[in-house]
Scaffold this motif. Structure first.
Motif, PDB file in Angstrom:
ATOM      1  N   GLN A  80       3.714   4.408   8.011  1.00 31.69           N
ATOM      2  CA  GLN A  80       3.347   5.808   7.764  1.00 31.69           C
ATOM      3  C   GLN A  80       3.652   6.657   8.996  1.00 31.69           C
ATOM      4  OE1 GLN A  80       2.165   7.022   4.847  1.00 31.69           O
ATOM      5  NE2 GLN A  80       0.648   5.681   3.955  1.00 31.69           N
TER       6      GLN A  80
ATOM      7  N   PHE B 128       1.166   3.988  -2.895  1.00 28.56           N
ATOM      8  CA  PHE B 128       0.712   5.350  -2.607  1.00 28.56           C
ATOM      9  C   PHE B 128       1.819   6.360  -2.899  1.00 28.56           C
ATOM     10  CE2 PHE B 128      -0.128   8.745   0.763  1.00 28.56           C
ATOM     11  CZ  PHE B 128      -1.040   9.427  -0.031  1.00 28.56           C
TER      12      PHE B 128
ATOM     13  N   GLY C  10      -6.027   9.432   9.530  1.00 30.94           N
ATOM     14  CA  GLY C  10      -5.445   8.898   8.293  1.00 30.94           C
ATOM     15  C   GLY C  10      -4.438   9.864   7.707  1.00 30.94           C
ATOM     16  N   SER C  11      -3.526  10.335   8.576  1.00 30.26           N
ATOM     17  CA  SER C  11      -2.584  11.395   8.187  1.00 30.26           C
ATOM     18  C   SER C  11      -1.469  10.932   7.260  1.00 30.26           C
ATOM     19  CB  SER C  11      -1.946  11.990   9.436  1.00 30.26           C
ATOM     20  OG  SER C  11      -2.878  12.797  10.106  1.00 30.26           O
ATOM     21  N   GLY C  12      -1.282   9.621   7.145  1.00 30.28           N
ATOM     22  CA  GLY C  12      -0.177   9.142   6.311  1.00 30.28           C
ATOM     23  C   GLY C  12       1.146   9.620   6.857  1.00 30.28           C
TER      24      GLY C  12
ATOM     25  N   TYR D 245       0.840  -1.192   0.000  1.00 31.04           N
ATOM     26  CA  TYR D 245       0.000   0.000   0.000  1.00 31.04           C
ATOM     27  C   TYR D 245       0.877   1.245   0.000  1.00 31.04           C
ATOM     28  CZ  TYR D 245      -3.384   3.562   1.114  1.00 31.04           C
ATOM     29  OH  TYR D 245      -4.150   4.700   1.052  1.00 31.04           O
TER      30      TYR D 245
ATOM     31  N   ILE E 278      -8.107  13.378   5.237  1.00 32.05           N
ATOM     32  CA  ILE E 278      -7.770  13.653   3.846  1.00 32.05           C
ATOM     33  C   ILE E 278      -7.509  12.347   3.106  1.00 32.05           C
ATOM     34  CG2 ILE E 278      -6.116  14.846   2.341  1.00 32.05           C
ATOM     35  CD1 ILE E 278      -5.868  16.961   4.539  1.00 32.05           C
ATOM     36  N   GLN E 279      -8.332  12.057   2.157  1.00 35.56           N
ATOM     37  CA  GLN E 279      -8.232  10.844   1.342  1.00 35.56           C
ATOM     38  C   GLN E 279      -8.221   9.584   2.203  1.00 35.56           C
ATOM     39  OE1 GLN E 279      -9.051  11.150  -1.555  1.00 35.56           O
ATOM     40  NE2 GLN E 279      -7.449  11.705  -2.993  1.00 35.56           N
ATOM     41  N   MET E 280      -9.033   9.544   3.250  1.00 32.96           N
ATOM     42  CA  MET E 280      -9.060   8.341   4.084  1.00 32.96           C
ATOM     43  C   MET E 280     -10.434   7.693   4.269  1.00 32.96           C
ATOM     44  SD  MET E 280     -10.597   8.897   7.158  1.00 32.96           S
ATOM     45  CE  MET E 280     -10.049   7.414   7.936  1.00 32.96           C
TER      46      MET E 280
ATOM     47  N   THR F 190      -7.064   2.662  13.661  1.00 29.46           N
ATOM     48  CA  THR F 190      -7.978   3.102  12.600  1.00 29.46           C
ATOM     49  C   THR F 190      -8.916   4.150  13.191  1.00 29.46           C
ATOM     50  OG1 THR F 190      -9.676   1.492  13.159  1.00 29.46           O
ATOM     51  CG2 THR F 190      -8.001   0.782  11.569  1.00 29.46           C
ATOM     52  N   ALA F 191      -9.640   4.831  12.307  1.00 24.78           N
ATOM     53  CA  ALA F 191     -10.607   5.842  12.760  1.00 24.78           C
ATOM     54  C   ALA F 191     -11.649   5.209  13.672  1.00 24.78           C
ATOM     55  CB  ALA F 191     -11.284   6.465  11.543  1.00 24.78           C
TER      56      ALA F 191
ATOM     57  N   TYR G  27     -11.624   4.031   3.526  1.00 23.73           N
ATOM     58  CA  TYR G  27     -11.181   2.840   4.254  1.00 23.73           C
ATOM     59  C   TYR G  27     -11.982   2.545   5.514  1.00 23.73           C
ATOM     60  CZ  TYR G  27      -7.382   4.095   1.167  1.00 23.73           C
ATOM     61  OH  TYR G  27      -6.661   4.451   0.060  1.00 23.73           O
TER      62      TYR G  27
ATOM     63  N   GLU H 171      -3.599   7.072  12.867  1.00 30.33           N
ATOM     64  CA  GLU H 171      -3.073   6.472  11.634  1.00 30.33           C
ATOM     65  C   GLU H 171      -2.727   5.005  11.937  1.00 30.33           C
ATOM     66  OE1 GLU H 171      -2.342   7.197   8.175  1.00 30.33           O
ATOM     67  OE2 GLU H 171      -1.792   5.094   8.477  1.00 30.33           O
ATOM     68  N   PRO H 172      -3.391   4.060  11.245  1.00 32.52           N
ATOM     69  CA  PRO H 172      -3.161   2.648  11.566  1.00 32.52           C
ATOM     70  C   PRO H 172      -1.840   2.070  11.056  1.00 32.52           C
ATOM     71  CG  PRO H 172      -4.754   2.849   9.788  1.00 32.52           C
ATOM     72  CD  PRO H 172      -4.458   4.240  10.257  1.00 32.52           C
TER      73      PRO H 172
ATOM     74  N   HIS I 240      -0.885  16.223  -4.256  1.00 29.32           N
ATOM     75  CA  HIS I 240      -0.383  17.040  -3.142  1.00 29.32           C
ATOM     76  C   HIS I 240      -0.191  18.493  -3.572  1.00 29.32           C
ATOM     77  CE1 HIS I 240       0.970  13.946   0.123  1.00 29.32           C
ATOM     78  NE2 HIS I 240      -0.321  13.989  -0.075  1.00 29.32           N
TER      79      HIS I 240
END
Ligand code: SAM
Length: 305
Positions: free
Chosen positions: A107, A32, A73-75, A28, A155-157, A132-133, A160, A102-103, A42
């Motif tokens: 990341q 990404f 989900g900050s990456g 992943y 952002i972009q999460m 996870t959230a 999931y 952030e799981p 970005h």
């Protein structure tokens, strides 16, 4: 993420032979990073952060000396730190408690490295939640926390989580009176989405094709107020069309959200996916490259009144 593009008669193949990319942390992350390299994602977020977000950030906090911020989900944190630079300009003497949810261990590690390399972040206290959230939500409820947030971003999460609307609703409930919840997802307005709908989108257990359009419909049904913006963005997907190209295969994994899509998808589905990706409604050819349109939607959600 958002391109779970399959046909309904491939349901079975999907559940038996294909697995979701997000379940494999290594692949992943690799796909990404490659996606970011090939896309203007970005860059268009940066434009938003430096042009539109400052006024939004100025409106939060009600003059408090300490702000509560949360990234879900900050990456690797690049976008988060970019937003902090604007936040700091609007709230000069403020300190910040920043919850990072952030799981992915990898990341989180990249985020910590980035923080260690950036000067002048002493005003931020980072709390790292490897969750996870949904796990974070459960934890929060169990511990009966009552802390209120000034700024939450996801952002972009939302692709999931099992129930994106319920997640939005929970995180919105954490907002302080003048708080804001920032959501970025692929926009529901672009033609790719229309194409996908036409060909029947199928979701896996771990990812969905949710768009800002879907979230807007939900928010409207709850008469929640929000502002919305569109950010045009593009991806160079040329390599996806070269059979056996490793980068192309990785990118295709990210776009379809399927682990080793090229190796595990039935031939018909693979052909259909490639055909859709280069459909003129979704992509254009520029100097021999295939440039895929990937407009993002931004929602800035107000707290419940
Ligand atoms: C597409 S990346 C976006 C990262 C970052 N926000 C950005 O825009 O650069 C999605 C992120 O969501 C994280 N993620 C995946 N499942 C999640 C979940 N259930 N809850 C919270 N974050 C999740 C992934 O580990 C990844 O870091």
């Amino acid at each position: 993420s958002w391109f779970i593009l399959t046909l309904s008669n491939y349901h079975l193949a999907m559940s038996y032979a294909m697995r979701s990319l997000v379940e494999d942390d290594n692949r992943y992350l690799k796909s990404f990073r490659l996606f970011l390299e090939c896309s203007s994602e970005h860059q268009c977020m940066q434009d938003f952060i430096h042009v539109i977000l400052p006024d939004i950030l100025a409106s939060i906090g009600e003059g408090k000396a300490n702000l509560n911020v949360m990234g879900v989900g900050s990456g690797a944190g690049e976008v988060d730190l970019e937003m902090f630079s604007e936040l700091r300009l609007k709230h000069l003497a403020v300190t910040v408690d920043n919850q990072v949810v952030e799981p992915s261990a990898q990341q989180l590690h990249l985020y910590k490295v980035l923080v260690s390399q950036k000067p002048n972040l002493d005003y931020i206290k980072f709390t790292w939640n490897k969750m996870t959230a949904t796990e974070f939500e459960k934890d929060w409820r169990e511990k009966n926390y009552t802390k209120k947030m000034d700024f939450i971003h996801m952002i972009q999460m939302l692709y999931y989580v099992k129930d994106p609307c319920a997640t939005v609703s929970f995180y919105q409930s954490l907002l302080d009176k003048k708080g804001k919840l920032l959501i970025i997802l692929v926009s529901g307005e672009d033609s790719w989405h229309t194409q996908n709908q036409k060909y029947c989108l199928c979701n896996t257990e771990s990812s969905h094709s949710v768009t800002t359009g879907d979230i807007k419909t939900y928010l409207d049904s709850k008469t929640v107020s929000y502002q919305s913006y569109e950010l045009p963005s593009q991806i160079d997907i040329t390599e996806c069309f070269t059979e056996g190209d490793q980068r192309g295969e990785l990118l295709l994994d990210f776009l379809t959200e399927v682990f080793n899509f090229s190796g595990t998808a039935p031939a018909g589905l693979k052909a259909r996916a490639l055909e859709l990706l280069r459909h003129p409604d979704c992509s254009k050819e520029v100097e021999g490259r295939v440039i895929f349109n990937n407009t993002l939607g931004v929602l800035v959600v107000d707290p419940l009144q």
